[in-house]
Every structure is written in structure tokens, then in C-alpha cells.
Design an enzyme around this catalytic site. Sequence first.
Site, PDB file in Angstrom:
ATOM      1  N   THR A  84       0.832  -1.201   0.000  1.00  0.00           N
ATOM      2  CA  THR A  84       0.000   0.000   0.000  1.00  0.00           C
ATOM      3  C   THR A  84       0.864   1.248   0.000  1.00  0.00           C
ATOM      4  O   THR A  84       0.451   2.309  -0.415  1.00  0.00           O
ATOM      5  CB  THR A  84      -0.902   0.058   1.247  1.00  0.00           C
ATOM      6  OG1 THR A  84      -0.081  -0.183   2.392  1.00  0.00           O
ATOM      7  CG2 THR A  84      -2.005  -0.954   1.166  1.00  0.00           C
ATOM      8  N   ALA A 113       4.242   1.320  -1.155  1.00  0.00           N
ATOM      9  CA  ALA A 113       5.278   1.400  -2.181  1.00  0.00           C
ATOM     10  C   ALA A 113       5.196   0.226  -3.141  1.00  0.00           C
ATOM     11  O   ALA A 113       4.550  -0.776  -2.856  1.00  0.00           O
ATOM     12  CB  ALA A 113       6.652   1.412  -1.530  1.00  0.00           C
ATOM     13  N   ASP A 172       7.060  -4.289  13.272  1.00  0.00           N
ATOM     14  CA  ASP A 172       6.336  -4.973  12.200  1.00  0.00           C
ATOM     15  C   ASP A 172       7.136  -6.192  11.739  1.00  0.00           C
ATOM     16  O   ASP A 172       7.283  -6.429  10.541  1.00  0.00           O
ATOM     17  CB  ASP A 172       6.100  -3.995  11.042  1.00  0.00           C
ATOM     18  CG  ASP A 172       5.059  -4.517  10.054  1.00  0.00           C
ATOM     19  OD1 ASP A 172       4.262  -5.394  10.454  1.00  0.00           O
ATOM     20  OD2 ASP A 172       5.057  -4.058   8.901  1.00  0.00           O
TER      21      ASP A 172
END
Lengths: 441, 318
Positions: A117, A119, A228
Site C-alpha cells: 500500500t 510502495a 512490524d
Amino acid sequence: MGHSESLPSYQQFHQGPAEEADSMQNLRHAASEAFQRLGLKQRHLGYEELGELDGVEKPQPHWFHTLQVRRLRVQRGRSNSDPMGGKSFQQEFQWKTGLQFGNATSYLNLEKLGEGTYATVYKGISRINGHLVALKVIHMKTEEGIPFTAIREASLLKGLKHANIVLLHDIIHTRESLTFVFEYMQTDLAQYMIQHPGGLHSYNTRLFMFQLLRGLSYIHSRRILHRDLKPQNLLISYLGELKLADFGLARSKSIPCQTYSAEVVTLWYRPPDVLMGSTDYSTALDIWGAGCIFIEMLQGSPAFPGVADVFEQLLKIWTVLGVPTEESWPGVSDLPNYKPEWFLPCKPRQFRDVWKRLAQLPYKTEDLAQQMLMMIPKDRISAQDALLHPYFNTLPPPLMHLRDTVSIFKVPGVRLEAEARDIFSPGRRMKSPLAPLAKCW
Amino acid sequence: MKAPGEEEDGRLDTLLSNTLARERRLWRTPALKSGCIQGSDISPTQYHEVIVWLRDTSGTFQFSSETFALGVCVLNSLLAAVKTQMKYLKCMAITSLILAAKVNEEDEVIASVKDLLEQSRCKFSTAEILRMERVILNKLHWDLYIATPMDFIHIYHGLLMSRVPGLVRAGSQNRPVLQASLWTRQAQHCMACHQLWQFKGSILALAIITLELETLAPDWFSVFTDLLRRAQISSTELICCKETVDECLTALQRSSPSNTVYILDSSSVLAFRRRERGGHDDTDGFWCLYDERPSMKTGRRDGLQDMMSSCPPLLHEP
């Protein structure tokens, strides 16, 4: 909100060794063709020149023109665009004259590797030195300027120089577009696990875990959280070097102000405290994620594969660790999403009963996994201590004393073992799991 | 196996040296030349006003003090790198703050650029801000992760807590003496003072902390020298900074009577009192205390020795 769900992969995995060789040949051909085309243009506009030209083409508010760079009295440390820190890299290895870092024409797009979303990533080649690169083209939202994920990723990576952190080579920033140029990595851990199903070789798992924890220890000692972690964000080179990537959600603090964004795609690697709405997370957040990845490498399937919602994700965790109570976890009842009535009481289970592979390995493997996957965040082992865990005792001692920027594969005798299974060549064991790629460039 | 406190201490030591390295790499500050910021027509007073405005704006946006501090550091680096004019200072300042927020804040906290501009009642257009954003990133080479005074306040605070747990409960009311939040507010104020520009965040933070330490903890000197050594700061530079911080904060105190910056605890015996405010004898032996070359100020040596003998033993953990 522009969240970086991970870019699917840096390597398309449907190729076997034979196709790989073919496609590399095509690629070389395409590259040399493109070079010939572009090589005619001897001099391309650098970014600085573009910036000034912009001002001529489209009149801008008067203030813009006076922002000139003063002749710096102090030598600046590193240029934005020069990975070698101003050393004579260019002079030594230059392929073409007149090509500069920071310039879009210095790179060739070869193929698209993945889309997120935030890159799109392309495989590319640097015309400056012939190296393969990954070009991360950032999607720009015109009204908000540069996405915070991009600013965070670039400004954090600028200060991180470590063998287990992906290297940001260059930034190409024009009025219309923004591209980050990263070192090229052949694959990522998610693809690697798909290619070698049923759990990885225990020695390779140890090497990957060591590198993951080494990278985490480095960023954690700088008060940076990745936030993440997942197999897609762990890039792997043909040698087996593992590097943390995708710092779009990373943050430079351990003191959060607000809630963790609920938007991030997968919940599989999120610790129970964060799932229950705690905002008081710290480095233990990343350790949980690393623990999940540890299990997944050994077992060949995710440790806690929830479907989509927080409830189910917590359920997966409780079935292994047991439903926490105020006695077992003081303070847990204060967490916003602590709803014990939603769950049937269940007792903690032995990890080796849940994940069978652990039963076949020495106890210290299970012990490290347990210390990483502790329910209470502050009980989780730190990355630094985990590196000293007996699980890593069998690795050559020099690994413990490497300089930050030195890869573990520089230590004699450290190399990946052949994986037991390979979906591309099921009949035979390969010498090295990534061997065909190693020959290409 | 190390004791937990020692481990924490080691961790903070590593963090401190990493943050100092970051400061050395990135910290830049504008120089003053003939009454203006070099390469511009911006006077220190005008700069001060813009920083105070920026602090209020940061508060309106509900940004953290870290974000404000980073915004100021970005602005200072920019001012050190470009020629500019007063009329652009505000635009540079608010864009620096927005960039700092993009680095630091959770994305839910950051409103859209349009909303931020409305809230701050700036007259800039979004396009102007975005253009400035590009200029700043380009001039600073995207290297925005600058070490701020707030970073150092947190680290010093942690080090004090782990090394000198006795300090936590000093004072008659058992109130927490070392208030990082108070220091943070003081640092915000100091960052607006052009007299303090030349001092790095590591020095400014330590100066602020020392000012409070010496009034509240009888054994502050040993604690202080320990921090000074770890932060690799020269005592001369720190004394100079501390005096200036003292002046800035005194001015703040005069202007806001309700300010509770300096609470003197009467129960703690101060072997060595800081100078009286406004008094003539500014150093009151302080210089001598820090000076490693006692021959320069021989007249002060007696005072120093008295002080030393009345100092309680070091509170260092074994």
C-alpha cells in the site's frame, strides 16, 4: 494512513534453477540493450539541477529562491545519496562517466518484485557500479507530502549501519516521485520457508535466529523498535545473510503516545499485551515477533495463525500459554481488551507438545522459544541476552565478537546447510539452498 | 549473572554512547554574525518568538515534547545549512515540526497538513509547506533523526534512577525528586533562548539536571561528576551552560510566579549552596569546584576542601 504491509517479496519464487539461469540471461540481455539506449545521453540532470530548473519552469513563491546552500564550513558527514560516505567509491568502480547518486537515470528498472500500500518494489541495476538494487517507489499522496512511513524509514535507516539491517543506498527525490534504492537481496524468509516446506534445517534456523537477534539487539540498543516483524520483512541474501527491512512502522522511541495502529495486516506476530490494547509496549514487542518466527522456522507453519480478528488471535495464544489471570499476570485486568469471560479457561501447555519439532531438538531450543514467548512482556528475554543463550553455544565463538558491519558469514566455517526439502528440486539435495542464484552476478 | 540494576545500567550506558554518537554526527546549530543568524536577517529575538510560537503550536497539535524538540533541532540544522530571510522562518519552523511529527508521532495523532495549518492559524498554503518539506529533506539529506535534549534527559534520568536509587526518595515529603517532566519543560524553555544555541543537547540536559540536583541532593557532586564523565562533557563547557540556563530559568521564574521550578528542601543539608540569585559573587566557589587546575584559583581552595570533607560518601552501588 499508508501502512506498509510488507512488500510481498524481493524474489519471485516460481522459478527453478533452470528457469533461473534462463531468466538471468534474458535479464543481462535486457540490461545491455537498455544501457546502449541510455548510454547515448552522456550527461543527465542531477537532482540539484532539477531542483533549480523546477524553479525556472514553474514560478514559485519568492521565498523559495533564497534557500541556497551555503558553503559548508563543517564537512558534512555523509551525503544523502552516497552510500560510501564520500569515499572514492565512484572513482574506483564507475561504469559510466557522469552518473551520480541521487539521480533517477543512474538506475534501470528490470522487473516488478512486489506491491504494497505504501510502495512498489522493482528489481533494478545501478549504472554507476553495476550492482543489483531494489528500487522502492513510494506512492505519493499529493496533499500530505511525503508519507510518514517513508520519512521514518529513511531517517532511521540513515543512522543504522549493521550487517543485519538492510542498506539504503540512495534516495531519488524529484517533484513527482520518491524512490529509495536498497541493496538487492535475493529472497526473504517467507519465500525461503515456502521453498523449503516442513521446517528448516535446525542449523540454518540457528543462523537465521542469531542474525535476527543481532539486528534487533542493535536497533533496541538505540531505542528503536521495528514493530512490524514478520518473515516477509526479513530479507535473505544468496549466502544466507538475513537483514531486517521495512522500517516504515519503526519508531525511535519506547514510550508510545497512542494506540498501536489497528490497521497493520497480520496479527500473527503480535504479542498478547498489544492485542489486549496495551500501549505500554517496548522492545518486548519485537521479541515476541521474533519468537513466533523462531517457531515458524522450526515447525514450517506459523506459531499462532489467527484468521483475522483479535479475539481469534488471542485464542490461539491462550491455547498454548493459558488464559492469563490477575494472579498469573498482575495488572492484566486493567488492559482495555482483557475479557476472560470470552474464553474457556485453559491451562498452559508444554511447547514441545504443541510444536512437535521442539521435542526432537535439544531442550535449549525450547527454552529459548519459551523465554521469547513469555506472556508478560517484561519477562521476555532481551535480544542482547538471547544472543548469549546456550542455544547459540554451538556456533563458532568469533560470532559473538563481530563488528556491527561484519556479516557472520565472514567467520570461517559459517555457511548454510542444504535444506532437507526443496519444492523446486524434490528429488535431490542441493549443495547450497540458494546456490543457483550465487552464480548469477 | 549480573544484578538487574547493573544490567539496566549497562543498557543505559550503551544507549548514552549511541545517542552521543548520533549527536556528534548530526547536531548543527546556526551561528550569530553581526546580531543576526549567519546568512539571514533573523535576530535572536525574532528566533525566540518563533520558537515560543512553535512550542504553543506543538501543544495545540498535541504533539509530545520530543516532537517539539526534534522540530527545533531540524530547524536549527536547516538554519545552519541555508541562507534565508526572516519572512520564511515561520514556514521553515512549522514544516520542521510537521517533519518531526512524521518521524515521532503515531499516525493517528498527526492531522492532515491542511488541518494543522488551520489550527495553527498559519497563512501558508499546503503547497508551500510541501515544497519546504522537500527542501528540508534535501538539505538535511533525509537525516532527521537528530539527538535532542529530551533524549538526553530521559537517559540521564534513567541513569540517576539506576545508579543512585537513594535520590528517588530524598526530600521530606518523599515526593519524587527527579522529575523528568519538569526538566522537559525547562528544556523546552531553554531551547528558545539563543544564548543556549551553542550548547549541544547532551550538555543542556545535564546543566538543567545539575541545577536541580545541587539544590536537592547533598551528595550531588559525586553523582554529577559521574554523569559528566559518562557523557564526555568538559566541565568548563558545562559550567558555562549551567550559568546561562540558570539565567534563562530565573527570567522565566520572574515572569511566572506560580512556577515551581526551584523547591528548596530545608531538611537537606546543603554542604554547598549555589549562588544567591542576583548576587555579585556569581561563582561562589563553583568554578573552583569544577576546575581541575586548582592553581589558577588558589584563593578558593579552602572552600573546596571544606566542601569535600563535608561531602557524604559516594552513593555508587558496589
